[in-house]
Design a protein around this motif. Structure first.
Motif, PDB file in Angstrom:
ATOM      1  N   SER A 131       2.332  -9.121  -4.499  1.00  0.00           N
ATOM      2  CA  SER A 131       2.496  -8.121  -4.781  1.00  0.00           C
ATOM      3  C   SER A 131       3.008  -7.005  -3.395  1.00  0.00           C
ATOM      4  CB  SER A 131       1.712  -7.947  -5.453  1.00  0.00           C
ATOM      5  OG  SER A 131       2.275  -9.202  -7.306  1.00  0.00           O
ATOM      6  N   ILE A 132       2.023  -7.170  -2.592  1.00  0.00           N
ATOM      7  CA  ILE A 132       1.650  -5.997  -1.379  1.00  0.00           C
ATOM      8  C   ILE A 132       2.951  -5.135  -1.938  1.00  0.00           C
ATOM      9  CG2 ILE A 132       1.234  -5.641   0.967  1.00  0.00           C
ATOM     10  CD1 ILE A 132      -0.727  -7.302   0.443  1.00  0.00           C
ATOM     11  N   PHE A 133       2.920  -3.435  -1.672  1.00  0.00           N
ATOM     12  CA  PHE A 133       4.135  -3.015  -1.258  1.00  0.00           C
ATOM     13  C   PHE A 133       4.132  -1.943  -0.724  1.00  0.00           C
ATOM     14  CE2 PHE A 133       2.404  -1.275  -5.390  1.00  0.00           C
ATOM     15  CZ  PHE A 133       2.563   0.700  -4.680  1.00  0.00           C
ATOM     16  N   SER A 134       2.393  -1.394  -0.177  1.00  0.00           N
ATOM     17  CA  SER A 134       2.055  -0.429   1.479  1.00  0.00           C
ATOM     18  C   SER A 134       0.894  -1.084   1.886  1.00  0.00           C
ATOM     19  CB  SER A 134       1.803   0.725   0.347  1.00  0.00           C
ATOM     20  OG  SER A 134       1.628   1.969   1.636  1.00  0.00           O
ATOM     21  N   MET A 135       0.854  -1.113   2.929  1.00  0.00           N
ATOM     22  CA  MET A 135       0.021  -1.577   4.065  1.00  0.00           C
ATOM     23  C   MET A 135      -0.113  -0.776   4.923  1.00  0.00           C
ATOM     24  SD  MET A 135      -0.719  -5.294   6.197  1.00  0.00           S
ATOM     25  CE  MET A 135       1.181  -5.878   4.459  1.00  0.00           C
ATOM     26  N   ASP A 136      -1.601  -0.394   5.428  1.00  0.00           N
ATOM     27  CA  ASP A 136      -1.514   0.983   6.325  1.00  0.00           C
ATOM     28  C   ASP A 136      -2.536   0.322   7.114  1.00  0.00           C
ATOM     29  OD1 ASP A 136      -1.884   2.576   7.889  1.00  0.00           O
ATOM     30  OD2 ASP A 136      -2.336   4.413   6.714  1.00  0.00           O
ATOM     31  N   LEU A 137      -2.544  -0.568   8.382  1.00  0.00           N
ATOM     32  CA  LEU A 137      -3.295  -1.211   9.028  1.00  0.00           C
ATOM     33  C   LEU A 137      -3.417   0.193  11.037  1.00  0.00           C
ATOM     34  CD1 LEU A 137      -2.583  -4.425   8.810  1.00  0.00           C
ATOM     35  CD2 LEU A 137      -4.271  -3.140   7.321  1.00  0.00           C
ATOM     36  N   LYS A 138      -3.057   0.912  10.752  1.00  0.00           N
ATOM     37  CA  LYS A 138      -2.618   1.485  11.888  1.00  0.00           C
ATOM     38  C   LYS A 138      -3.907   2.472  12.701  1.00  0.00           C
ATOM     39  CE  LYS A 138      -2.417   6.355  10.356  1.00  0.00           C
ATOM     40  NZ  LYS A 138      -1.786   6.208   8.396  1.00  0.00           N
ATOM     41  N   ASN A 139      -4.072   2.384  14.079  1.00  0.00           N
ATOM     42  CA  ASN A 139      -5.625   3.184  14.638  1.00  0.00           C
ATOM     43  C   ASN A 139      -6.456   2.642  14.036  1.00  0.00           C
ATOM     44  OD1 ASN A 139      -6.809   4.484  16.121  1.00  0.00           O
ATOM     45  ND2 ASN A 139      -7.456   6.621  14.337  1.00  0.00           N
ATOM     46  N   ASN A 140      -6.377   0.987  14.806  1.00  0.00           N
ATOM     47  CA  ASN A 140      -7.692   0.190  14.571  1.00  0.00           C
ATOM     48  C   ASN A 140      -7.235  -1.178  16.261  1.00  0.00           C
ATOM     49  OD1 ASN A 140      -9.232  -0.687  12.342  1.00  0.00           O
ATOM     50  ND2 ASN A 140      -7.240  -0.279  11.881  1.00  0.00           N
ATOM     51  N   ASN A 141      -7.844  -2.212  16.548  1.00  0.00           N
ATOM     52  CA  ASN A 141      -7.943  -3.006  17.496  1.00  0.00           C
ATOM     53  C   ASN A 141      -7.597  -4.498  16.867  1.00  0.00           C
ATOM     54  OD1 ASN A 141      -9.218  -0.563  19.351  1.00  0.00           O
ATOM     55  ND2 ASN A 141     -11.423  -1.071  18.313  1.00  0.00           N
ATOM     56  N   LEU A 142      -6.711  -4.253  16.631  1.00  0.00           N
ATOM     57  CA  LEU A 142      -6.318  -5.673  16.518  1.00  0.00           C
ATOM     58  C   LEU A 142      -5.015  -6.000  17.331  1.00  0.00           C
ATOM     59  CD1 LEU A 142      -4.761  -4.734  12.859  1.00  0.00           C
ATOM     60  CD2 LEU A 142      -6.517  -5.672  13.539  1.00  0.00           C
ATOM     61  N   SER A 143      -5.327  -7.074  17.384  1.00  0.00           N
ATOM     62  CA  SER A 143      -3.707  -7.955  18.972  1.00  0.00           C
ATOM     63  C   SER A 143      -3.671  -9.237  17.942  1.00  0.00           C
ATOM     64  CB  SER A 143      -5.320  -8.250  19.632  1.00  0.00           C
ATOM     65  OG  SER A 143      -6.311  -8.961  19.630  1.00  0.00           O
ATOM     66  N   GLY A 144      -2.661  -9.599  19.120  1.00  0.00           N
ATOM     67  CA  GLY A 144      -1.742 -10.488  19.163  1.00  0.00           C
ATOM     68  C   GLY A 144      -0.430 -10.342  18.508  1.00  0.00           C
ATOM     69  N   SER A 145       0.039 -11.451  17.834  1.00  0.00           N
ATOM     70  CA  SER A 145       1.504 -10.927  17.053  1.00  0.00           C
ATOM     71  C   SER A 145       1.547 -10.951  16.002  1.00  0.00           C
ATOM     72  CB  SER A 145       2.341 -12.004  18.213  1.00  0.00           C
ATOM     73  OG  SER A 145       2.008 -13.297  17.313  1.00  0.00           O
ATOM     74  N   LEU A 146       2.671 -10.397  15.175  1.00  0.00           N
ATOM     75  CA  LEU A 146       2.843 -10.555  13.756  1.00  0.00           C
ATOM     76  C   LEU A 146       2.692 -12.151  13.243  1.00  0.00           C
ATOM     77  CD1 LEU A 146       4.736  -7.381  12.944  1.00  0.00           C
ATOM     78  CD2 LEU A 146       2.325  -7.149  12.980  1.00  0.00           C
ATOM     79  N   PRO A 147       1.978 -12.406  11.874  1.00  0.00           N
ATOM     80  CA  PRO A 147       1.806 -13.755  11.888  1.00  0.00           C
ATOM     81  C   PRO A 147       3.275 -13.756  11.224  1.00  0.00           C
ATOM     82  CG  PRO A 147       0.522 -12.483  10.828  1.00  0.00           C
ATOM     83  CD  PRO A 147       0.674 -11.400  11.526  1.00  0.00           C
ATOM     84  N   SER A 148       4.152 -15.586  11.120  1.00  0.00           N
ATOM     85  CA  SER A 148       4.483 -15.084  10.410  1.00  0.00           C
ATOM     86  C   SER A 148       4.885 -14.928   8.360  1.00  0.00           C
ATOM     87  CB  SER A 148       5.807 -16.651  10.498  1.00  0.00           C
ATOM     88  OG  SER A 148       4.756 -17.810   9.746  1.00  0.00           O
ATOM     89  N   SER A 149       3.779 -15.423   7.995  1.00  0.00           N
ATOM     90  CA  SER A 149       3.812 -15.537   6.918  1.00  0.00           C
ATOM     91  C   SER A 149       3.937 -14.208   5.845  1.00  0.00           C
ATOM     92  CB  SER A 149       2.685 -15.492   6.340  1.00  0.00           C
ATOM     93  OG  SER A 149       1.534 -15.643   6.981  1.00  0.00           O
ATOM     94  N   MET A 150       3.975 -13.092   6.778  1.00  0.00           N
ATOM     95  CA  MET A 150       4.503 -11.175   6.466  1.00  0.00           C
ATOM     96  C   MET A 150       5.884 -11.463   5.994  1.00  0.00           C
ATOM     97  SD  MET A 150       2.501  -9.342   9.216  1.00  0.00           S
ATOM     98  CE  MET A 150       2.472  -7.409   8.395  1.00  0.00           C
ATOM     99  N   GLY A 151       6.362 -12.620   6.835  1.00  0.00           N
ATOM    100  CA  GLY A 151       7.693 -12.261   5.413  1.00  0.00           C
ATOM    101  C   GLY A 151       8.044 -12.580   4.701  1.00  0.00           C
ATOM    102  N   SER A 152       6.444 -13.267   3.879  1.00  0.00           N
ATOM    103  CA  SER A 152       6.835 -13.329   2.565  1.00  0.00           C
ATOM    104  C   SER A 152       6.045 -12.212   1.309  1.00  0.00           C
ATOM    105  CB  SER A 152       5.441 -14.733   2.216  1.00  0.00           C
ATOM    106  OG  SER A 152       4.275 -14.007   2.608  1.00  0.00           O
ATOM    107  N   LEU A 153       5.897 -11.183   2.090  1.00  0.00           N
ATOM    108  CA  LEU A 153       6.120  -9.701   1.518  1.00  0.00           C
ATOM    109  C   LEU A 153       7.178  -9.448   1.278  1.00  0.00           C
ATOM    110  CD1 LEU A 153       3.331  -8.782   4.250  1.00  0.00           C
ATOM    111  CD2 LEU A 153       2.980  -9.767   1.482  1.00  0.00           C
ATOM    112  N   THR A 154       8.103  -9.366   0.124  1.00  0.00           N
ATOM    113  CA  THR A 154       9.713  -9.365  -0.440  1.00  0.00           C
ATOM    114  C   THR A 154       9.121  -7.867  -0.938  1.00  0.00           C
ATOM    115  OG1 THR A 154       9.318 -10.762  -2.456  1.00  0.00           O
ATOM    116  CG2 THR A 154       9.755 -11.282  -0.415  1.00  0.00           C
ATOM    117  N   PHE A 155       8.236  -7.788  -1.528  1.00  0.00           N
ATOM    118  CA  PHE A 155       7.990  -5.976  -2.511  1.00  0.00           C
ATOM    119  C   PHE A 155       7.888  -5.552  -1.049  1.00  0.00           C
ATOM    120  CE2 PHE A 155       7.470  -8.857  -5.765  1.00  0.00           C
ATOM    121  CZ  PHE A 155       8.562  -8.642  -6.166  1.00  0.00           C
ATOM    122  N   LEU A 156       7.445  -5.945   0.016  1.00  0.00           N
ATOM    123  CA  LEU A 156       6.880  -4.274   0.970  1.00  0.00           C
ATOM    124  C   LEU A 156       7.453  -3.201   1.089  1.00  0.00           C
ATOM    125  CD1 LEU A 156       3.792  -3.922   2.674  1.00  0.00           C
ATOM    126  CD2 LEU A 156       5.616  -4.938   4.061  1.00  0.00           C
TER     127      LEU A 156
END
Length: 778
Positions: free
Chosen positions: A639-664
């Motif tokens: 159900s996620i439609f808005s996501m804000d993770l900016k300005n952190n120290n996250l690393s690595g590649s984007l996981p493929s499961s983010m493609g399941s967020l069809t309402f984003l």
């Protein structure tokens, strides 16, 4: 409390003997009579025949209304519900009256109820049943009262109502809240019930209206078709029911001129046409329906004025004209309606001084009026002592006007006041100490004014009934109470944003154990959040502690169990909170932990309780010290439609499961250490409007699917990454694009000529040139 020896009911009770769990067991088939029921509690719920001693009435209905759970702290309705399974009542063969309403039994309505042939009264409303309505109820040929309404869920339905045809003695039928969209025979069946006087079919998903044949509602006195989806003009057959005394078709989509045929329904005492789309003036003949006691025309598009002919409604007790396009009202004529207790003119453009309005209404009306609603009426001036003339006033709503000056002393003389809303005005000065003497006060809205000064324990001294305090947006109020103060009230709503509550964390909150809504943001709190705070209330649907200087850790699990129909909103942003992220419950709809000092992985928040269905729509974790990869748990958060993770120290590649967020719709990952190519699964997020991946280390070519699949997107920012190669021509298909930022990458080749066709950019920012909006290299 001891269960009766006959074991009619097996029960568990709270320490206060408040019944909260019950199972009606098979032993009820034993046929015991009242002489064997020794327990006093049960005796009060049973009525027996004076001669035979047989049980003739069983009253197990919840004494609380469902709305009590949002109006009062403590969930009195939910805590009083019986639960479990109704097994059998067949032993009570002489039963005439059965009330199981307001409970939570679950499962289907038992078909064996159809064998209680002597029943005259059956109330199963809001009893927690689900599934289809059993046709066996049609065997209750002596039934006069049948109430199955369900306003708490949509789990009851019927595909036909033929079983009703046998209930020829039925006088009241209430199927409100039951899905009848497939029961095309609803009008044919109910029309054939010869004794029917009350028919309630509110919120039954009815539309369109079935073909008209013959109307036989000769006995009908009350008709409720509210909260459906009827959209044609009001049915002409209704106007043939000249003996109708109550008509309620509100909350539909009826439109056009005010129905002229209503003028013949002179027996009406109750008429509600609110929340439709009638768009004419109020006809003069309406004021001639002088038997009307309740008239509600609110929330339409009615125009013109409320004329002096309103004085002809001599029987009216409740009069509601709110939320139309009306301008002006004959206030002195309204003042002559000596039976009027409720007057709602909210949204009517009165454009007067509030003291003039009160003076105009102060005829015989001032002795009777209990409820006055003048919200958003373009009122100005000072609230003067004329208010004291309305000595029986219970509810006073004056919000969203331009009333100024201090809160008048005349308010203290209104001893019956229960609800006061003077929010969103220009009241100034201090909060008077006599406020604490309004013993009946339950609801107080004073937010968004210019009140200032210290508020002490005296201001709340006798407010034992207070359940809602909304005082946010007064930037000069400070709460000054002793460290050990225990308020006399239990609040369900606590809204004190912009007060000065600090610097210590408010210890008095420890006594408020059942709040539903808490807002103490921007409150000057400079303290560590105490451990007891996280155990105060699990039923809240809104908690806001943002923009303070609160320190410490958050509980490992943010327990929340909001009222039915609500998803919780939690805002702890802009504080000094630290440590690991908490586990996020499945019923949280919004979480904002931005601008704190949380560290470590995102996994504790997102990858716990993965087997539970999630409600989260908004996720805000920006401006923290989160590290490690973005977890691959997104398939659990559809159900996620808005996501804000900016300005952190996250690393690595984007996981493929983010493609399941069809309402984003918006994804903000700017200023992290993310890398790798964009996963192809991201193209499934076809609802995206804004994509900000700037200031990371993404690489590879810019995917062509951005232009092929993300056709709604308006903002694309890929600035300061390691993208290389040509700019794909497919981006030209993004007709809604307003900002495109590709600066500081390793792009090569030519800028596609078709970029000159990005018309949405120049329409959205006419003062800027296209080259200012297309940013390729800074």
């Amino acid at each position: 409390m001891k269960a009766p020896d006959s074991k009619v009911v097996a029960m568990l009770v709270s320490p206060r003997c408040q019944l909260f769990h019950c199972r009606i067991s098979e032993s009820l088939t034993k046929g015991k009579n009242c002489r064997q029921f020794e327990d006093k509690w049960w005796y009060l719920r049973l009525v027996c025949d004076n001669i035979t001693g047989h049980v003739i009435e069983l009253r197990l209905g919840n004494l609380h209304n469902p709305s009590d759970d949002t109006a009062f702290p403590g969930k009195p309705f939910e805590r009083s519900r019986l639960s479990g399974k109704v097994v059998s009542l067949l032993g009570l063969k002489h039963l005439r009256y059965l009330d199981l309403s307001g409970n939570n039994f679950g499962g289907r309505i038992p078909g064996f109820l159809g064998s209680l042939h002597k029943l005259r009264y059956l109330n199963l409303s809001n009893a927690g049943f689900e599934g289809w309505i059993p046709a066996q109820l049609g065997n209750l040929t002596n039934l006069q009262y049948l109430d199955l309404h369900d306003t708490l869920s949509d789990h009851l339905y019927a595909e036909n109502l033929q079983w009703l045809t046998n209930l020829t003695k039925l006088k009241l039928l209430d199927l409100s809240g039951i899905t009848l969209s497939k029961a095309s025979d609803w009008f044919e069946v109910t029309n054939a019930l010869p004794s029917l006087t009350v028919l309630c079919l509110s919120d039954c998903d009815l539309d369109p209206f079935p073909p008209l044949k013959t109307v036989n509602f000769s006995s009908l006195g009350t008709l409720d078709l509210s909260h459906n989806t009827f959209s044609n003009s009001i049915f002409s057959w209704i106007f043939t029911l000249t003996s109708l005394i109550s008509l309620d078709p509100r909350h539909n989509s009826f439109w056009g001129h005010f129905p002229d045929s209503l003028r013949n329904m002179t027996s009406l005492t109750y008429l509600s046409l609110s929340s439709n789309q009638f768009n004419s003036s109020i006809p003069g003949w309406l004021y001639g329906l002088n038997h009307l006691q309740y008239l509600n025309l609110g929330s339409n598009n009615l125009q013109g004025t409320i004329s002096e002919d309103v004085r002809n409604l001599t029987s009216v007790v409740s009069l509601i004209f709110s939320n139309n396009d009306l301008e002006g009202a004959a206030l002195r004529s309204l003042a002559n309606l000596c039976s009027l207790t409720t007057l709602a003119l909210s949204g009517v453009r009165l454009s007067q001084d509030i003291s003039q309005v009160l003076e105009s209404l102060s005829g015989c009306l001032s002795d009777r009026l209990e409820f006055l609603f003048l919200v958003n009426c373009l009122l100005s001036g000072h609230l003067s002592n004329e208010l004291g003339l309305f000595r029986n006033l219970c509810d006073l709503y004056l919000a969203k006007n331009s009333i100024s000056g201090p809160i008048p002393d005349s308010l203290r003389t209104l001893a019956s006041l229960r609800e006061v809303d003077i929010s969103e005005n220009q009241f100034n000065g201090s909060l008077p100490e006599w406020l604490g003497q309004l013993k009946e006060l339950e609801v107080l809205w004073i937010g968004k004014n210019m009140l200032e000064g210290a508020v002490s324990e005296v201001h709340f001294s006798n407010l034992t009934r207070l359940r809602l305090l909304q005082a946010s947006g007064n930037h000069g109020l400070s709460l000054r109470v002793s460290p050990g103060w225990i308020p006399p009230f239990q609040l369900g709503v606590i809204a004190l944003s912009s007060w000065n509550l600090g610097p210590r964390f408010p210890h008095w909150l420890r006594s408020q154990k059942d709040f539903l809504f808490l807002d103490i943001s921007v409150a000057g709190i400079i303290d560590t959040i105490p451990d007891w705070f996280w155990n105060l209330s699990s039923q809240f649907f809104y908690m806001n502690l943002s923009h303070n200087q609160i320190q410490g850790n958050v509980a490992e699990i943010l327990n929340t169990n909001p009222p039915a129909g609500y998803a919780s909103s939690i805002d702890l942003s802009s504080n000094f909170l630290q440590g690991s992220l908490p586990c996020l419950p499945s019923n949280v709809g919004t979480i904002n932990l931005s601008n704190n000092s949380f560290s470590g992985s995102m996994s504790p928040l997102l990858c716990c309780k993965m087997e539970e269905p999630k409600s989260l729509g908004t996720l805000r974790l920006a401006d923290n010290y989160l590290s490690g990869p973005i977890p691959d748990c997104w398939m659990s958060w559809p159900s996620i439609f808005s996501m804000d993770l900016k300005n952190n120290n996250l690393s690595g590649s984007l996981p493929s499961s983010m493609g399941s967020l069809t309402f984003l719709q918006s994804l903000h990952l700017r200023k992290n250490n993310l890398s790798g190519a964009l996963p192809p699964s991201l193209q499934n997020c076809s609802s995206l409007l804004a994509l900000d991946l700037s200031e990371n280390e993404f690489e590879g070519s810019i995917p062509s699917w951005i232009g092929e699949k993300l056709l709604k997107i308006m903002i694309v920012s890929l600035r300061s990454n390691n993208f290389q190669g040509d700019i794909p021509h497919e981006l030209c298909a993004l007709s809604s694009l307003t900002i495109l930022d590709l600066a500081h990458n390793n792009l090569s080749g030519k800028i596609p000529e078709c970029f000159n066709n990005f018309s949405a950019m120049t329409m959205s920012y006419p003062e800027k040139s296209l080259t200012e909006l297309l940013i390729f290299q800074a």
